[in-house]
Write a protein that holds these residues in place. Structure first.
Motif, PDB file in Angstrom:
ATOM      1  N   THR A   1      -9.467 -39.460   0.292  1.00  0.00           N
ATOM      2  CA  THR A   1      -8.387 -38.849   1.049  1.00  0.00           C
ATOM      3  C   THR A   1      -7.655 -37.869   0.140  1.00  0.00           C
ATOM      4  OG1 THR A   1      -8.093 -40.988   2.096  1.00  0.00           O
ATOM      5  CG2 THR A   1      -6.377 -39.351   2.482  1.00  0.00           C
TER       6      THR A   1
ATOM      7  N   ARG B   1     -15.847 -45.319   6.489  1.00  0.00           N
ATOM      8  CA  ARG B   1     -15.615 -46.065   5.253  1.00  0.00           C
ATOM      9  C   ARG B   1     -16.073 -47.509   5.397  1.00  0.00           C
ATOM     10  NH1 ARG B   1      -9.882 -43.345   4.261  1.00  0.00           N
ATOM     11  NH2 ARG B   1     -10.510 -41.750   2.769  1.00  0.00           N
TER      12      ARG B   1
ATOM     13  N   PRO C   1       1.615 -31.256 -11.901  1.00  0.00           N
ATOM     14  CA  PRO C   1       0.827 -31.008 -13.113  1.00  0.00           C
ATOM     15  C   PRO C   1      -0.588 -31.556 -12.969  1.00  0.00           C
ATOM     16  CG  PRO C   1       2.258 -32.905 -13.420  1.00  0.00           C
ATOM     17  CD  PRO C   1       2.504 -32.419 -12.031  1.00  0.00           C
TER      18      PRO C   1
ATOM     19  N   ARG D   1      -8.823 -39.549  11.503  1.00  0.00           N
ATOM     20  CA  ARG D   1      -8.452 -40.711  10.689  1.00  0.00           C
ATOM     21  C   ARG D   1      -9.211 -41.961  11.137  1.00  0.00           C
ATOM     22  NH1 ARG D   1      -3.134 -38.302  10.820  1.00  0.00           N
ATOM     23  NH2 ARG D   1      -2.831 -37.351   8.779  1.00  0.00           N
TER      24      ARG D   1
ATOM     25  N   GLY E   1      -4.950 -47.134   0.469  1.00  0.00           N
ATOM     26  CA  GLY E   1      -5.963 -46.588  -0.429  1.00  0.00           C
ATOM     27  C   GLY E   1      -5.402 -45.526  -1.362  1.00  0.00           C
ATOM     28  N   ILE E   2      -4.580 -44.633  -0.812  1.00  0.00           N
ATOM     29  CA  ILE E   2      -3.994 -43.569  -1.640  1.00  0.00           C
ATOM     30  C   ILE E   2      -3.038 -44.187  -2.663  1.00  0.00           C
ATOM     31  CG2 ILE E   2      -2.676 -41.429  -1.632  1.00  0.00           C
ATOM     32  CD1 ILE E   2      -3.402 -41.238   1.389  1.00  0.00           C
TER      33      ILE E   2
ATOM     34  N   LEU F   1      -3.164 -47.154  -3.911  1.00  0.00           N
ATOM     35  CA  LEU F   1      -3.940 -47.845  -4.952  1.00  0.00           C
ATOM     36  C   LEU F   1      -4.481 -46.848  -5.967  1.00  0.00           C
ATOM     37  CD1 LEU F   1      -5.958 -50.475  -2.887  1.00  0.00           C
ATOM     38  CD2 LEU F   1      -4.171 -50.927  -4.566  1.00  0.00           C
ATOM     39  N   ARG F   2      -4.908 -45.669  -5.474  1.00  0.00           N
ATOM     40  CA  ARG F   2      -5.434 -44.654  -6.392  1.00  0.00           C
ATOM     41  C   ARG F   2      -4.317 -44.155  -7.309  1.00  0.00           C
ATOM     42  NH1 ARG F   2      -8.380 -40.178  -3.236  1.00  0.00           N
ATOM     43  NH2 ARG F   2      -6.801 -38.725  -3.919  1.00  0.00           N
TER      44      ARG F   2
ATOM     45  N   GLU G   1       7.118 -37.339 -14.902  1.00  0.00           N
ATOM     46  CA  GLU G   1       6.906 -36.721 -13.591  1.00  0.00           C
ATOM     47  C   GLU G   1       7.254 -37.708 -12.469  1.00  0.00           C
ATOM     48  OE1 GLU G   1       5.683 -33.919 -12.263  1.00  0.00           O
ATOM     49  OE2 GLU G   1       4.822 -34.535 -10.346  1.00  0.00           O
TER      50      GLU G   1
ATOM     51  N   VAL H   1      -6.149 -56.811  -7.322  1.00  0.00           N
ATOM     52  CA  VAL H   1      -5.355 -56.519  -6.124  1.00  0.00           C
ATOM     53  C   VAL H   1      -6.228 -56.756  -4.897  1.00  0.00           C
ATOM     54  CG1 VAL H   1      -3.904 -54.839  -4.939  1.00  0.00           C
ATOM     55  CG2 VAL H   1      -4.106 -54.751  -7.418  1.00  0.00           C
ATOM     56  N   VAL H   2      -5.843 -57.739  -4.094  1.00  0.00           N
ATOM     57  CA  VAL H   2      -6.622 -58.092  -2.897  1.00  0.00           C
ATOM     58  C   VAL H   2      -5.939 -57.476  -1.678  1.00  0.00           C
ATOM     59  CG1 VAL H   2      -7.582 -59.986  -1.561  1.00  0.00           C
ATOM     60  CG2 VAL H   2      -7.216 -60.260  -4.023  1.00  0.00           C
ATOM     61  N   ILE H   3      -6.727 -56.807  -0.856  1.00  0.00           N
ATOM     62  CA  ILE H   3      -6.180 -56.208   0.365  1.00  0.00           C
ATOM     63  C   ILE H   3      -6.740 -56.974   1.562  1.00  0.00           C
ATOM     64  CG2 ILE H   3      -5.894 -54.025   1.635  1.00  0.00           C
ATOM     65  CD1 ILE H   3      -5.053 -53.717  -1.248  1.00  0.00           C
TER      66      ILE H   3
ATOM     67  N   GLU I   1      -4.843 -48.735   6.244  1.00  0.00           N
ATOM     68  CA  GLU I   1      -5.807 -48.870   5.149  1.00  0.00           C
ATOM     69  C   GLU I   1      -5.890 -47.602   4.290  1.00  0.00           C
ATOM     70  OE1 GLU I   1      -9.849 -51.045   5.462  1.00  0.00           O
ATOM     71  OE2 GLU I   1     -10.210 -48.961   5.997  1.00  0.00           O
ATOM     72  N   GLU I   2      -5.856 -46.444   4.967  1.00  0.00           N
ATOM     73  CA  GLU I   2      -5.975 -45.184   4.240  1.00  0.00           C
ATOM     74  C   GLU I   2      -4.760 -44.964   3.346  1.00  0.00           C
ATOM     75  OE1 GLU I   2      -7.828 -41.814   6.289  1.00  0.00           O
ATOM     76  OE2 GLU I   2      -6.066 -40.668   5.763  1.00  0.00           O
TER      77      GLU I   2
ATOM     78  N   GLN J   1      -1.516 -43.555  12.081  1.00  0.00           N
ATOM     79  CA  GLN J   1      -2.345 -43.585  10.878  1.00  0.00           C
ATOM     80  C   GLN J   1      -2.920 -44.969  10.672  1.00  0.00           C
ATOM     81  OE1 GLN J   1      -2.233 -41.021   8.431  1.00  0.00           O
ATOM     82  NE2 GLN J   1      -0.395 -39.861   8.913  1.00  0.00           N
ATOM     83  N   PRO J   2      -4.136 -45.025  10.114  1.00  0.00           N
ATOM     84  CA  PRO J   2      -4.639 -46.338   9.697  1.00  0.00           C
ATOM     85  C   PRO J   2      -3.922 -46.738   8.401  1.00  0.00           C
ATOM     86  CG  PRO J   2      -6.380 -44.650   9.671  1.00  0.00           C
ATOM     87  CD  PRO J   2      -5.083 -43.949   9.854  1.00  0.00           C
TER      88      PRO J   2
ATOM     89  N   PRO K   1     -13.405 -50.559   1.672  1.00  0.00           N
ATOM     90  CA  PRO K   1     -12.870 -49.385   2.382  1.00  0.00           C
ATOM     91  C   PRO K   1     -11.468 -48.964   1.932  1.00  0.00           C
ATOM     92  CG  PRO K   1     -13.730 -51.032   3.912  1.00  0.00           C
ATOM     93  CD  PRO K   1     -13.698 -51.667   2.568  1.00  0.00           C
ATOM     94  N   ALA K   2     -10.689 -49.908   1.362  1.00  0.00           N
ATOM     95  CA  ALA K   2      -9.348 -49.533   0.901  1.00  0.00           C
ATOM     96  C   ALA K   2      -9.419 -48.824  -0.460  1.00  0.00           C
ATOM     97  CB  ALA K   2      -8.450 -50.756   0.803  1.00  0.00           C
ATOM     98  N   ARG K   3     -10.587 -48.933  -1.118  1.00  0.00           N
ATOM     99  CA  ARG K   3     -10.771 -48.232  -2.396  1.00  0.00           C
ATOM    100  C   ARG K   3     -12.037 -47.397  -2.298  1.00  0.00           C
ATOM    101  NH1 ARG K   3      -9.361 -53.287  -3.696  1.00  0.00           N
ATOM    102  NH2 ARG K   3      -7.592 -53.678  -5.086  1.00  0.00           N
ATOM    103  N   PRO K   4     -11.996 -46.318  -1.515  1.00  0.00           N
ATOM    104  CA  PRO K   4     -13.223 -45.560  -1.266  1.00  0.00           C
ATOM    105  C   PRO K   4     -13.788 -44.928  -2.544  1.00  0.00           C
ATOM    106  CG  PRO K   4     -11.300 -44.417  -0.389  1.00  0.00           C
ATOM    107  CD  PRO K   4     -10.832 -45.764  -0.815  1.00  0.00           C
TER     108      PRO K   4
ATOM    109  N   PRO L   1      -4.214 -36.577   0.211  1.00  0.00           N
ATOM    110  CA  PRO L   1      -3.030 -36.880   1.021  1.00  0.00           C
ATOM    111  C   PRO L   1      -2.372 -35.635   1.622  1.00  0.00           C
ATOM    112  CG  PRO L   1      -2.976 -38.076  -1.059  1.00  0.00           C
ATOM    113  CD  PRO L   1      -4.135 -37.153  -1.127  1.00  0.00           C
TER     114      PRO L   1
END
Lengths: 232, 372
Positions: free
Chosen positions: A220, A205, A106, A198, B224-225, B227-228, B193, B239-241, B220-221, B217-218, A212-215, A222
């Motif tokens: 990305t 980044r 959705p 990647r 990152g996803i 976290l989003r 959902e 949140v500390v990475i 970090e990426e 894969q890194p 970089p972990a929160r661009p 996914p």
């Protein structure tokens, strides 16, 4: 930029989805042609010549991919595909076949309208001189002098990093699949080497993003690819 | 003894015929051995091979065959060895005792063997029944837990959506309240959902339909996803990475490991007081990467440390969620060949940790990129 009067061809077989899309699109000044089958979609696309197509990939008669392929045979009009979660390969196929962007169900109307704006802006630029710069918040890419700045501070990039960033910037706001980016930056023989992408994306980044972990810029998508945000 | 080799599985007349044949063979061998014994034959020695034959037959075959073998042995022994030789008459009544002993041995051994065999069969049957009953009970328990949690978890947000939407139909509702109700509907729909997605993931994991498609894969990426995706739940959190620079590529299925991070982060958000920090770390653990998600919440009691990774286990006082999040994490980590556990965090809080084994060699990256 005004969206008034843009004609959108909405291809969606679920009545409830059409209802909410109709409500929000007409409220934002779009004109609408609706249809529920791939065959009808192709007929409407040729006769009404819409400015943009919103296409659900799960149609009752034929795969949505057929519609994209057929339309791309004669038109560059933006196509935004809609599909369910978990059908990543369908989305990738659609994008690699020529769709401009995608939405995963959705989704909210805010997201949909943003995608429409980006897609229409790109098509309006077609045929014009390419923009000499790209700017999104503090990030600026100067295509002529090949200089990248963040908050007016120049950032040194390797040739590959610059090529990757400028490719994303030229398609600002639009998703680019792994394959599209690899082909553009590394060439057609490297389209399977997603780890290159990647690693260089991670390097970019680290040079451009505060965290970089929160661009903020280099997003990305996914399983699909990357997108350079135009409104960070 | 299993399958076609069990005595019961072989037709009884065939077994009897086999028993008779074995008996005859034993008799022949015993007689031959008796005749070949060097020197003057002592009857006590001669009787032993016969007795051995009777034991062999009794152990393997039924009572009738055993008795037959015993009787035949007595007759052979009498005929070939007991004076007068080559006659069935007996001079010394003491030999009658030997005959009786041979018969008794045959009866006792065949009875014992039959009993042992019966016991083994009973025990096997019993174990099988017990196992079946246990399986049924477990399946039933899972099914009922699933049904109750599904109906609760899916109905609660649905009830809120229905209520909010019907309220919106009322003209007298103030615009500010309308906006609030609309946001409620969106939030609850999103949670619906997520829960459905969890249920589907669990089903696919258990059905073996999820096989990790590993790519380098890194981390970090992927974080990152995650976290989003958890932005909403973690809005009021710090949140500390911390990832070491050396940790570049790990062989993972990004979509699956992303789900592990999402579930662990949501779990931390749900079980720790608002405003408390969450720390995500990773380090090289020799042949594997160890990831830890630390919080400053109440921690996990030692007794619950394993239980919480089971299906349908909710935390104390927990209302939302089907208790699938951590079970999904465990399934995904296991599919990658890693381990997941929870430890006590120094200074208070829980530390959820998992490992990802490094399988294979990371790809070479010589693509002409040189640092400026």
């Amino acid at each position: 930029m005004t969206t008034a009067g843009h004609l959108v061809l909405l291809v969606e077989d679920e009545a409830q989805m059409r209802k909410f899309l109709r409500a929000s699109l007409t409220a934002h000044g779009y004109r609408l042609v609706e249809c529920v089958t791939a065959a009808d979609a192709l007929a409407q696309a040729t006769t009404r010549n819409p400015d943009l197509i919103i296409l659900d990939l799960g149609l009752p008669d034929r795969p949505g991919l057929d519609v994209i392929r057929a339309v791309r045979g004669w038109s560059a009009m933006p196509i935004i595909v809609i599909s369910a979660r978990g059908q990543e390969q369908d989305k990738i196929d659609a994008l690699d076949t020529g769709a401009d962007d995608y939405l995963t169900k959705p989704f909210g109307t805010g997201e949909l309208l943003a995608r429409l704006r980006v897609a229409l802006r790109h098509v309006e630029r077609l045929g014009h001189e390419p923009e000499p710069t790209f700017a999104a918040g503090p990030l600026c890419v100067d295509f002529v002098r090949r200089i990248v700045t963040v908050s007016e501070q120049e950032v040194h990039l390797t040739p590959i990093e610059y090529k990757l960033l400028s490719t994303l910037a030229r398609h600002g706001g639009k998703v680019l699949t792994h394959r599209q980016l690899l082909k553009e930056v590394w060439g057609p023989t490297s389209v399977e080497q997603t780890q290159y992408l990647r690693v260089y994306m991670a390097q970019l980044r680290h040079k451009l993003e505060v965290d970089p972990a929160r661009p903020r810029f280099l997003l990305t998508e996914p399983g699909i690819g990357y997108r350079l945000r135009t409104d960070p | 003894m299993l399958g076609a080799m069990t005595p019961a599985a072989i037709p009884s007349h065939r077994r009897t015929a086999e028993g008779v044949a074995v008996s005859v063979a034993c008799l022949a061998v015993a007689t031959l051995v008796g005749r070949l014994l060097p020197g003057p034959q002592r009857l006590a020695d001669v009787v032993m091979p016969y007795l051995l034959g009777v034991v062999i037959v009794s152990v393997r075959y039924g009572r009738a065959v055993s008795l037959g073998a015993a009787l035949a042995s007595v007759l052979c022994f009498d005929f070939f060895f007991v004076p007068p030789v080559y006659a069935f008459t007996v001079d010394d009544p003491g030999h009658l005792v030997t005959f009786a002993v041979m018969l008794v041995v045959a009866i006792v051994i065949s009875t014992l063997t039959r009993r042992v065999r019966q016991h083994a069969r009973d025990a096997e049957q019993l174990a099988k029944e017990k196992h079946d009953a246990h399986l049924i009970a477990e399946t039933e328990q899972i099914r009922s837990a699933l049904l109750s949690s599904v109906s609760h978890d899916l109905r609660t947000p649905l009830a809120v959506v229905t209520g909010a939407a019907s309220t919106l139909l009322d003209d007298r509702i103030a615009p500010a309240v309308r906006a609030e109700l609309t946001e409620t509907i969106m939030r609850e729909a999103a949670s619906l959902e997520r829960r459905l997605e969890n249920l589907l993931d669990m089903t696919r994991l258990e059905g073996g339909a999820i096989r990790p498609r590993r790519q380098w894969q890194p981390l970090e990426e992927v974080i990152g996803i995650a976290l989003r995706r958890t932005e909403g739940a973690l809005a009021a959190r710090d949140v500390v990475i911390s990832l070491p620079e050396s940790l570049s590529l790990v062989p993972i299925d990004a979509g699956l490991i992303e789900q592990v991070f999402v579930n662990l982060l949501e779990n931390a958000a749900k079980h720790t007081p608002e405003g408390t920090p969450i720390h995500v770390r990773a380090h090289d653990a020799g042949g594997a990467v160890e990831v830890q998600i630390d919080d400053r919440g109440p921690g996990v009691a030692l007794a619950d440390a394993t239980r919480i990774f089971e299906k349908f286990q909710r935390g104390e006082g927990e209302v939302a969620g089907a208790g699938l999040g951590l079970a999904i994490c465990r399934g995904i980590v296991a599919a990658h060949g890693g381990k997941i556990w929870v430890a006590e965090r120094e200074g208070g809080g829980a530390s959820f940790r998992f490992t990802i084994p490094i399988v294979g060699e990371p790809p070479a990256m010589h693509t002409g990129a040189t640092a400026p």
